[in-house]
Write a protein that holds these residues in place. Structure first.
Motif, mmCIF file in Angstrom:
data_model
loop_
_atom_site.group_PDB
_atom_site.id
_atom_site.type_symbol
_atom_site.label_atom_id
_atom_site.label_comp_id
_atom_site.label_asym_id
_atom_site.label_seq_id
_atom_site.Cartn_x
_atom_site.Cartn_y
_atom_site.Cartn_z
ATOM 1 N N GLU A 306 -36.476 -9.953 15.731
ATOM 2 C CA GLU A 306 -36.909 -8.846 16.583
ATOM 3 C C GLU A 306 -36.093 -7.586 16.279
ATOM 4 O OE1 GLU A 306 -36.862 -9.852 20.694
ATOM 5 O OE2 GLU A 306 -38.148 -11.621 20.429
ATOM 6 N N TYR A 307 -36.786 -6.443 16.295
ATOM 7 C CA TYR A 307 -36.169 -5.145 16.037
ATOM 8 C C TYR A 307 -35.124 -4.817 17.104
ATOM 9 C CZ TYR A 307 -35.863 -0.010 16.180
ATOM 10 O OH TYR A 307 -35.416 1.283 16.237
ATOM 11 N N VAL A 308 -33.949 -4.290 16.660
ATOM 12 C CA VAL A 308 -32.891 -3.865 17.580
ATOM 13 C C VAL A 308 -32.688 -2.351 17.497
ATOM 14 C CG1 VAL A 308 -30.469 -4.141 18.260
ATOM 15 C CG2 VAL A 308 -31.751 -6.105 17.376
ATOM 16 N N TRP A 309 -32.409 -1.826 16.290
ATOM 17 C CA TRP A 309 -32.273 -0.387 16.099
ATOM 18 C C TRP A 309 -32.484 -0.051 14.634
ATOM 19 C CZ3 TRP A 309 -28.671 0.686 12.481
ATOM 20 C CH2 TRP A 309 -27.498 -0.076 12.406
ATOM 21 N N HIS A 310 -32.624 1.242 14.356
ATOM 22 C CA HIS A 310 -32.700 1.687 12.962
ATOM 23 C C HIS A 310 -32.051 3.056 12.829
ATOM 24 C CE1 HIS A 310 -36.029 4.307 14.261
ATOM 25 N NE2 HIS A 310 -35.783 5.000 13.150
ATOM 26 N N TYR A 311 -31.634 3.350 11.622
ATOM 27 C CA TYR A 311 -31.221 4.704 11.264
ATOM 28 C C TYR A 311 -31.851 5.013 9.906
ATOM 29 C CZ TYR A 311 -28.713 8.782 9.731
ATOM 30 O OH TYR A 311 -28.434 10.041 9.268
ATOM 31 N N GLN A 312 -32.594 6.107 9.839
ATOM 32 C CA GLN A 312 -33.292 6.461 8.599
ATOM 33 C C GLN A 312 -32.481 7.483 7.817
ATOM 34 O OE1 GLN A 312 -37.257 8.331 8.882
ATOM 35 N NE2 GLN A 312 -37.934 6.861 7.326
ATOM 36 N N GLY A 359 -26.311 1.763 16.172
ATOM 37 C CA GLY A 359 -27.024 2.453 15.105
ATOM 38 C C GLY A 359 -26.797 3.949 15.094
ATOM 39 N N GLN A 360 -25.955 4.444 15.978
ATOM 40 C CA GLN A 360 -25.691 5.885 16.056
ATOM 41 C C GLN A 360 -24.932 6.356 14.818
ATOM 42 O OE1 GLN A 360 -23.168 6.983 19.305
ATOM 43 N NE2 GLN A 360 -23.257 9.179 18.881
ATOM 44 N N LEU A 361 -25.312 7.526 14.303
ATOM 45 C CA LEU A 361 -24.603 8.124 13.181
ATOM 46 C C LEU A 361 -23.245 8.642 13.642
ATOM 47 C CD1 LEU A 361 -24.590 9.163 10.215
ATOM 48 C CD2 LEU A 361 -25.555 11.304 11.109
ATOM 49 N N VAL A 362 -22.199 8.239 12.947
ATOM 50 C CA VAL A 362 -20.848 8.717 13.227
ATOM 51 C C VAL A 362 -20.522 9.909 12.337
ATOM 52 C CG1 VAL A 362 -18.393 8.115 13.219
ATOM 53 C CG2 VAL A 362 -20.090 6.450 14.002
ATOM 54 N N SER A 363 -20.801 9.781 11.025
ATOM 55 C CA SER A 363 -20.548 10.883 10.091
ATOM 56 C C SER A 363 -21.336 10.652 8.817
ATOM 57 C CB SER A 363 -19.049 11.005 9.775
ATOM 58 O OG SER A 363 -18.587 9.836 9.116
ATOM 59 N N ALA A 364 -21.518 11.712 8.046
ATOM 60 C CA ALA A 364 -22.198 11.630 6.755
ATOM 61 C C ALA A 364 -21.800 12.835 5.912
ATOM 62 C CB ALA A 364 -23.715 11.600 6.933
ATOM 63 N N ASP A 377 -27.372 16.824 9.675
ATOM 64 C CA ASP A 377 -27.106 17.387 11.001
ATOM 65 C C ASP A 377 -26.630 16.256 11.912
ATOM 66 O OD1 ASP A 377 -27.330 18.306 13.670
ATOM 67 O OD2 ASP A 377 -28.857 19.758 13.097
ATOM 68 N N LEU A 378 -25.376 16.305 12.341
ATOM 69 C CA LEU A 378 -24.812 15.217 13.135
ATOM 70 C C LEU A 378 -25.431 15.146 14.531
ATOM 71 C CD1 LEU A 378 -21.015 15.290 12.204
ATOM 72 C CD2 LEU A 378 -22.871 13.908 11.233
ATOM 73 N N ALA A 379 -25.965 16.246 15.009
ATOM 74 C CA ALA A 379 -26.583 16.239 16.334
ATOM 75 C C ALA A 379 -27.893 15.460 16.335
ATOM 76 C CB ALA A 379 -26.817 17.671 16.812
ATOM 77 N N THR A 380 -28.664 15.598 15.262
ATOM 78 C CA THR A 380 -29.963 14.921 15.182
ATOM 79 C C THR A 380 -29.935 13.703 14.268
ATOM 80 O OG1 THR A 380 -30.687 16.268 13.297
ATOM 81 C CG2 THR A 380 -31.113 17.138 15.516
ATOM 82 N N GLY A 381 -28.924 13.641 13.395
ATOM 83 C CA GLY A 381 -28.867 12.566 12.409
ATOM 84 C C GLY A 381 -29.786 12.779 11.230
ATOM 85 N N ARG A 382 -30.419 13.947 11.145
ATOM 86 C CA ARG A 382 -31.421 14.205 10.114
ATOM 87 C C ARG A 382 -30.865 15.114 9.022
ATOM 88 N NH1 ARG A 382 -36.483 12.815 11.820
ATOM 89 N NH2 ARG A 382 -37.456 14.190 10.289
#
Length: 717
Positions: A306-312, A359-364, A377-382
């Protein structure tokens, strides 16, 4: 009791103890979650965390100068050895070629048993080989190019069970390593994905099986199918809202062909998902949207799927920027407190740190040259994309290209240094939709990606690589060492303070994990991209690596050929090293400095036939190289006498005379097709770029770069 008899008794006792230990060892959740015991390397990333970190330190920065060859083993009957071996209780297990499995005594290099799954010829055409195995409860698991998954008895090599994970006749194939774990119900589970989205209609999925019986437990599709057929689950229904048009007619893609990481703390399996099918998002998803769950990290409940979370990582990707690169789990202090993190460096050029619970983005941050996006963009993760990078206004030259800034060659994380060690690459990609319209375009064998075909040779200076030490907390490089060529091997790191890597130039290198100083090297006689492993037998630490030049590195024309490993004469071998080892490596031929084409002056090239052959040659590129410039195990057809003989060419290509040596037969090609291929090969053998062509090529590059800058700033529509 005489001396020789005592020696024999002692040797028998050691062998008996080793066999007893082998019989008693259980590789289960406890073993695969044990970071402190470095005796075995029992999984693709050594443990569930896939940190590829070993706590062994007998070989360290002070002793590595004493490292020598313990033994070597030649594989004379396989073509590709780009695989991660395993080691359990003094036995090395490795998959080479088309998932041919070997069990090898780690003390001597003696073959204990081998198993050949006999891959069907048509599936051999993909020519990637196997990247690795799994081990669980006395069994060895491997996927096969033709879509099968099988389990073998680790002691004998006998087949325990086998199942077809794909559909007969589809475009799916398996090259990646399975992963195994034990569920809450006590049942062992083995999961496998597949590839194929680059070659035609494919809708990606992963499947989990009972590790003891092969019974299917659950399947999770990566992208939604035809809405008219209903959705398998709520995740697919939600994903369908991010697609448009009739994407299901093309499959959609999203294949999980490599990266899967099990997290016992949350009982989750993380999937690294693949690119779209076709690549060109304007054709696949003409109305826009994110195209979930392409190019993502997806967390599933490991028991149920079952799906839990994703980050694209790359929404609505259009460049083959898949996220199927390895994912490392670790607990790292961040902002003054320990955080449960997932570390990921996909193809798109950014290094991502995710909270693996949410699944939250911490940094990139960028780890190399990236021109398709300004930042994340760390606010949107996009990503903040660069105008024109999607080649919607014409062709685009983009960094990175489809090879990525980091590909499947695995990285490693050291809890001692806090650094991640990445086999990094810098190489541009050329993308051109060539006026294709979603209203008229149809996916075909000749155009599965929705892009203009690429037929030119790739010069040897078109790409570069490095060994990058990256700090995931500061998101900055600690050091970066240039490495030869445009493809190098995966890495491991040890408590001994060493990073080990096999390289394209045939050197096996140990580097100081803190400073980046090279401390030791060994000439393997051939290049490699395979990741090494380290383990302990009878109190001695060994380091082993497969060496052999084949697979993807061979298709890049002159970029691949620069190392000189062109042709079947170069070895495919397994090398094992130990302190004070003194074995001698069998001699291998020196690298080819320059391929010299052969020719028949009486052969008159027909330009129309050569053009037809150029397009048919797409099926040959993976092995024989772009523009017929070979860079690996398969021979350079320009220098081969075979294409000069119509009968000889037919016997090999159409009738499969060299199938035992890894050359699949193409019985779907007619005699007219073979003749066209012969004319194309002769045209390439005689090709010499004129001064004007070279000037024009440079001018086209300058114009393209200028166009990209104008688009970026909105000065050109």
């Amino acid at each position: 009791m005489n001396h020789r008899f005592k020696q024999a008794v002692r040797a028998a006792a050691v062998l008996c103890l080793a066999q007893t230990a082998h019989a008693q060892t259980v590789i289960d959740n406890a073993a695969l979650n044990d970071e402190a015991d470095g005796t075995n390397w029992a999984a693709w990333g050594r443990t569930f965390s896939e940190q590829r970190y070993s706590p062994l330190d007998q070989i360290n920065t002070q002793t590595v100068s004493r490292l020598g060859l313990a033994w070597s083993l030649e594989f004379d009957d396989v073509w590709n050895v780009s695989s991660q071996p395993l080691a359990v209780d003094g036995v090395i297990y490795t998959a080479v070629g088309y998932s041919r499995i070997y069990a090898i005594d780690a003390r001597s290099g003696r073959v204990l048993w081998r198993y050949d799954p006999k891959v069907e010829s048509r599936k051999m055409r993909m020519a990637w080989g196997s990247r690795g195995l799994a081990y669980w409860n006395g069994k060895v698991y491997a996927g096969v190019q033709d879509g099968r998954l099988f389990a073998l008895d680790a002691k004998t090599g006998a087949l325990v069970w086998e199942t077809l994970t794909t559909e007969p006749g589809d475009n799916r194939y398996i090259t990646g390593a399975p992963r195994v774990w034990g569920g809450r119900d006590g049942r062992g589970r083995v999961i496998i994905g597949h590839g194929g989205a680059d070659f035609g209609r494919v809708r990606g999925y992963v499947t989990t099986y009972d590790a003891e019986t092969g019974e299917q437990l659950w399947r999770w599709w990566v992208v939604p199918g035809n809405p008219a057929d209903g959705f398998e689950n709520a995740a697919m229904e939600a994903a369908a809202k991010t697609w448009s048009g009739e994407w299901w007619k093309f499959g959609g893609g999203g294949t999980v062909w490599n990266a899967m990481t099990y997290d016992p703390e949350f009982n989750r399996i993380y999937l690294g998902t693949g690119n779209g099918s076709p690549w060109n998002a304007q054709l696949r998803n003409p109305g826009g949207g994110d195209s979930l769950y392409l190019c993502s990290v997806v967390a599933l409940d490991a028991d149920t799927g079952e799906y839990v979370w994703h980050y694209q990582t790359t929404p609505n990707e259009s460049w083959d920027f898949n996220s199927t690169m390895d994912m490392v789990t670790a607990t790292i202090e961040l902002d003054g407190r320990p955080r449960k993190l997932l570390l990921h460096a996909p193809k798109n050029g950014f290094f991502y740190v995710l909270d693996r619970e949410t699944g939250q983005l911490v940094s990139a941050e960028k780890i190399g040259k990236v021109t398709w996006a300004e930042k994340i963009d760390l606010a949107t993760g996009r990503p903040v994309e660069v105008r024109g990078a999607r080649y919607e206004h014409g062709p685009a030259l983009t960094w990175p290209g489809s090879g990525g800034t980091h590909n499947w060659h695995p990285m490693a994380y050291s809890p001692d240094t806090g650094l991640v060690y990445i086999p990094a690459r810098e190489m541009a990609g050329y993308y051109d939709g060539e006026g294709r319209s979603p209203k008229t375009w149809t996916m075909s064998v000749d155009d599965p990606m929705g892009l203009r075909g690429f037929f030119d040779d790739i010069p040897k200076n078109a790409g570069s690589t490095s060994l990058l030490a990256w700090n995931p907390v500061t998101q900055k490089a600690a050091w970066r060492n240039p490495t030869p060529g445009a493809t190098n091997g995966g890495v491991i790191v040890t408590r001994g303070g060493l990073v080990f890597q096999g390289r394209a130039d045939g050197q096996f290198v140990a580097t100081d994990a803190r400073s980046g100083a090279e401390l030791w090297r060994y000439a393997m006689g051939v290049g490699t991209q395979a990741p090494p492993l380290t383990y302990s037998v009878d109190g001695r630490q060994y380091v082993s690596v497969l060496a052999g030049w084949g697979g993807a590195p061979a298709l890049l024309g002159s970029l691949s050929a620069q190392h000189g490993w062109v042709g079947r004469q170069y070895p495919r071998r397994l090398l094992s090293f130990v302190l004070d080892g003194d074995a001698k490596l069998p001699a291998s031929p020196p690298p080819v400095e320059k391929v010299v084409p052969v020719d028949d002056p009486a052969f008159v090239v027909d330009a129309a036939l050569a053009e037809k052959g150029k397009h048919l040659y797409k099926a040959c590129v993976i092995c024989h190289g772009t523009a017929a410039v070979a860079g690996g195990y398969a021979p350079d057809l320009r220098a081969s006498p075979v294409p000069l003989s119509a009968a000889g060419f037919k016997a090999i290509v159409q009738n499969g005379a060299l199938e035992p040596r890894g050359m699949p037969k193409f019985d779907d090609l007619g005699d007219a097709d073979l003749e066209a291929l012969r004319h194309y090969i002769r045209e390439r053998a005689r090709y010499e770029p004129s001064a004007w062509e070279q000037i024009k090529s440079i001018w086209n590059f300058v114009v393209l770069m200028l166009r990209m800058e104008l688009l970026k700033h909105g000065w050109l529509d």
